[in-house]
Design a protein around this motif. Sequence first.
Motif, PDB file in Angstrom:
ATOM      1  N   GLY A 135       0.804  -1.223   0.000  1.00  0.00           N
ATOM      2  CA  GLY A 135       0.000   0.000   0.000  1.00  0.00           C
ATOM      3  C   GLY A 135       0.830   1.263   0.000  1.00  0.00           C
ATOM      4  O   GLY A 135       0.533   2.221  -0.707  1.00  0.00           O
ATOM      5  N   GLU A 136       1.895   1.250   0.797  1.00  0.00           N
ATOM      6  CA  GLU A 136       2.701   2.459   0.926  1.00  0.00           C
ATOM      7  C   GLU A 136       3.319   2.852  -0.417  1.00  0.00           C
ATOM      8  O   GLU A 136       3.300   4.015  -0.801  1.00  0.00           O
ATOM      9  CB  GLU A 136       3.800   2.209   1.963  1.00  0.00           C
ATOM     10  N   ALA A 137       3.832   1.850  -1.130  1.00  0.00           N
ATOM     11  CA  ALA A 137       4.459   2.121  -2.431  1.00  0.00           C
ATOM     12  C   ALA A 137       3.399   2.590  -3.436  1.00  0.00           C
ATOM     13  O   ALA A 137       3.638   3.501  -4.233  1.00  0.00           O
ATOM     14  CB  ALA A 137       5.150   0.866  -2.943  1.00  0.00           C
ATOM     15  N   PHE A 138       2.233   1.965  -3.374  1.00  0.00           N
ATOM     16  CA  PHE A 138       1.156   2.315  -4.311  1.00  0.00           C
ATOM     17  C   PHE A 138       0.753   3.792  -4.142  1.00  0.00           C
ATOM     18  O   PHE A 138       0.644   4.529  -5.116  1.00  0.00           O
ATOM     19  CB  PHE A 138      -0.034   1.375  -4.058  1.00  0.00           C
ATOM     20  N   TYR A 139       0.568   4.220  -2.901  1.00  0.00           N
ATOM     21  CA  TYR A 139       0.084   5.587  -2.662  1.00  0.00           C
ATOM     22  C   TYR A 139       1.210   6.629  -2.710  1.00  0.00           C
ATOM     23  O   TYR A 139       0.918   7.832  -2.775  1.00  0.00           O
ATOM     24  CB  TYR A 139      -0.672   5.659  -1.337  1.00  0.00           C
ATOM     25  N   ALA A 140       2.466   6.173  -2.684  1.00  0.00           N
ATOM     26  CA  ALA A 140       3.581   7.120  -2.841  1.00  0.00           C
ATOM     27  C   ALA A 140       3.470   7.809  -4.194  1.00  0.00           C
ATOM     28  O   ALA A 140       3.885   8.946  -4.375  1.00  0.00           O
ATOM     29  CB  ALA A 140       4.911   6.394  -2.718  1.00  0.00           C
ATOM     30  N   LYS A 141       2.830   7.093  -5.165  1.00  0.00           N
ATOM     31  CA  LYS A 141       2.653   7.660  -6.510  1.00  0.00           C
ATOM     32  C   LYS A 141       1.837   8.943  -6.501  1.00  0.00           C
ATOM     33  O   LYS A 141       1.915   9.737  -7.420  1.00  0.00           O
ATOM     34  CB  LYS A 141       1.925   6.644  -7.406  1.00  0.00           C
ATOM     35  N   MET A 142       0.987   9.104  -5.475  1.00  0.00           N
ATOM     36  CA  MET A 142       0.217  10.346  -5.401  1.00  0.00           C
ATOM     37  C   MET A 142       0.749  11.241  -4.275  1.00  0.00           C
ATOM     38  O   MET A 142       0.044  12.114  -3.781  1.00  0.00           O
ATOM     39  CB  MET A 142      -1.292  10.080  -5.269  1.00  0.00           C
ATOM     40  N   GLY A 143       2.008  11.015  -3.914  1.00  0.00           N
ATOM     41  CA  GLY A 143       2.666  11.913  -2.966  1.00  0.00           C
ATOM     42  C   GLY A 143       2.342  11.656  -1.504  1.00  0.00           C
ATOM     43  O   GLY A 143       2.662  12.491  -0.647  1.00  0.00           O
ATOM     44  N   MET A 144       1.743  10.500  -1.203  1.00  0.00           N
ATOM     45  CA  MET A 144       1.411  10.203   0.193  1.00  0.00           C
ATOM     46  C   MET A 144       2.638   9.599   0.873  1.00  0.00           C
ATOM     47  O   MET A 144       3.332   8.762   0.287  1.00  0.00           O
ATOM     48  CB  MET A 144       0.265   9.188   0.270  1.00  0.00           C
ATOM     49  N   SER A 145       2.886  10.012   2.108  1.00  0.00           N
ATOM     50  CA  SER A 145       3.985   9.399   2.854  1.00  0.00           C
ATOM     51  C   SER A 145       3.537   9.115   4.283  1.00  0.00           C
ATOM     52  O   SER A 145       2.515   9.628   4.739  1.00  0.00           O
ATOM     53  CB  SER A 145       5.215  10.299   2.840  1.00  0.00           C
TER      54      SER A 145
END
Length: 168
Positions: A135-145
Motif C-alpha cells: 500500500g505504501e508504495a502504491f500511494y507514494a505515486k500520489m505523494g502520500m507518505s
Amino acid sequence: MAKGTWYRENYMISTSPELIQPEAVNAAFESDAIYWARGMEPEYLKKMLSKSLCFGVYALPESSSELAGRSDPPQIGFARVITDEVTFAYLTDVYVLEEHQGKGLGSWLVECVNEEFASWPHLRRVMLMANLKEGEAFYAKMGMSQFKQGENGFAILNKQGRGSAMPV
Ligand SMILES: CC(C)(COP(=O)(O)OP(=O)(O)OC[C@H]1O[C@@H](n2cnc3c(N)ncnc32)[C@H](O)[C@@H]1OP(=O)(O)O)[C@@H](O)C(=O)NCCC(=O)NCCS
C-alpha cells in the motif's frame, strides 16, 4: 459535488454520483479482495455513497452489442473520498476488480483522485490507511507518505495540500 470524467482506452473514470452502481460496490465489499470492508444493507450503502465523493471506474464496450442489454457500462473499480470538499479528505475503498488489474488502472485511478485534490485551493491534508507491504508504495505515486505506523502491519499516510498552514 465536483464532477470529473477521464477516459483511457476502453475505460472511464467518473465522479458522477448517478453512474455509481451500489450493487457492484457491495459485491466488492462482500468479496475477500476488499478485506477491510463488509457488505451492508442498501439504506446504509446509499447513505455512505451519497455522503462521499466517489470515483467509479467503468469498462466501456468496444461496440454497442457488447452492452448486452445493459444501459450502463459495468463498474469495475472504485475509490471513495470522505471529505468536506474544501479542507480535508480521507481516501478509502480503492479497488480494481481482479480481471482488470495489472493494466495500470489502479495507478490511473489514484492519479485522477490526485488531480481532483490539486484543484482544491484550501485543501489542508489528505489521509488514508494502507498496508505497509504494497500500500505504501502504491500511494507514494500520489505523494502520500507515512504519518504514523501502526502495530498491525498498516500505516496512516498523509500529504499536505495548498491550504495547509502547518510546517509539516
Ligand atoms: C491495488 C489495486 C487497486 C491496483 O490496481 P491495478 O489496476 O492492478 O494497478 P496498476 O496496474 O496500476 O498497478 C499498480 C501497482 O499496484 C501494485 N499492487 C498490486 N497489488 C496491490 C495491492 N494489494 N495493494 C497495493 N498495491 C498493489 C502493483 O504491484 C503495481 O505496482 P507497480 O506500478 O510498481 O508495478 C488492485 O490490486 C486492487 O484492487 N487490490 C485489491 C484491493 C486493495 O488492496 N486495495 C488497496 C490498495 S492499497
